[in-house]
Design an enzyme around this catalytic site. Structure first.
Site, short mmCIF file in Angstrom:
data_model
loop_
_atom_site.label_atom_id
_atom_site.label_comp_id
_atom_site.label_asym_id
_atom_site.label_seq_id
_atom_site.Cartn_x
_atom_site.Cartn_y
_atom_site.Cartn_z
N SER A 129 0.85 -1.18 0.00
CA SER A 129 0.00 0.00 0.00
C SER A 129 0.88 1.23 0.00
CB SER A 129 -0.90 0.01 1.25
OG SER A 129 -1.52 1.27 1.44
N TYR A 165 -1.85 -1.47 10.30
CA TYR A 165 -1.98 -1.65 8.86
C TYR A 165 -0.74 -1.13 8.15
CZ TYR A 165 -3.85 -1.21 4.12
OH TYR A 165 -4.04 -1.30 2.77
N LYS A 199 2.01 -3.24 5.80
CA LYS A 199 2.24 -2.92 4.40
C LYS A 199 3.68 -2.48 4.15
CE LYS A 199 -1.79 -4.13 3.11
NZ LYS A 199 -1.94 -5.39 2.33
N SER A 240 -13.83 0.40 -1.53
CA SER A 240 -14.23 -0.89 -0.99
C SER A 240 -14.81 -0.66 0.39
CB SER A 240 -13.03 -1.85 -0.89
OG SER A 240 -12.11 -1.39 0.09
#
Length: 223
Positions: A109, A122, A126, A157
């Protein structure tokens, strides 16, 4: 194909079959390394795995009130985003190295460039995937195995919408998929998008940390 939502997985599988593809699908907890390895082995017995895309992932955040991440969520995230990816690669690599060809795509990401205060775990996962994929690419290229690190920005999303903070330069999944497909086909090592967000996040990793922190806060990423 693997997916935890069996209904959506079947929909995608049906679309692939309509285009002439032969598809097998299954659903299991990818944190179970034994089952994951068996699945890779069984898939390889049906035919060589030419391209393996590690796309499974989850997100967690500090909450809208900035209370912080739950440890249970952070632990599950690292197991899914990082550990399961490494198990998948380890299971798929031997056959590719033996054949002297194959391709592995890892989903990182743009958040892997500089940690955002709203999603610490997160971003950590990543960043780890980015470094892992880049290291693999350097190691495996002489052996004929390509490794690509995909670094998307915001792609629409449910997971993206649940993340707090602004979402500049939001792309549709279809647009992101088309670009990823094209750049995988030419073996682009780092597939980062969209511009200028990818350029800006790269600078966050280059600038002095205090300046980057001020920029991130100014953009609205804070607890």
């Amino acid at each position: 194909m693997h997916g935890r939502n069996t209904q959506k997985l079947e929909t995608v599988a049906s679309q692939c079959r309509d285009h002439g593809a032969r598809v097998t699908q299954c659903s299991f907890d990818i944190r179970d390394s034994g089952i994951l390895r068996d699945w890779v082995s069984d898939s390889g017995m049906m035919g060589p795995l030419d391209v393996v895309i590690s796309n499974a992932g989850m997100n967690t955040n500090i909450g809208h009130n900035g209370d912080g991440e739950r440890w249970e969520d952070s632990a599950a995230l690292m197991d899914i985003n990082l550990r399961a990816t490494m198990v998948l690669v380890d299971a798929a690599l031997p056959a590719m190295r033996q054949r002297g060809r194959g391709q592995i795509a890892l989903l990182s990401s743009l958040a892997g460039y500089f940690g955002l205060p709203v999603t610490p775990s997160y971003c950590a996962s990543k960043a780890a995937i980015k470094a892992y994929g880049e290291a693999l690419r350097g190691w495996l290229a002489p052996q004929g195995v390509a490794v690509n690190v995909i670094m998307p920005g915001y792609v629409d999303s449910a997971m993206c919408r649940a993340m707090p903070g602004p979402k500049p330069f939001l792309w549709t999944p279809e647009r992101a998929a088309r670009l990823i497909k094209r750049q995988l086909a030419v073996n682009r090592g780092r597939i980062s998008f969209p511009f200028p967000l990818n350029f800006g996040t790269w600078w966050l990793a280059v600038l002095p940390e205090a300046i980057s922190q001020r920029i991130v806060r100014g953009m609205g990423y804070h607890g």
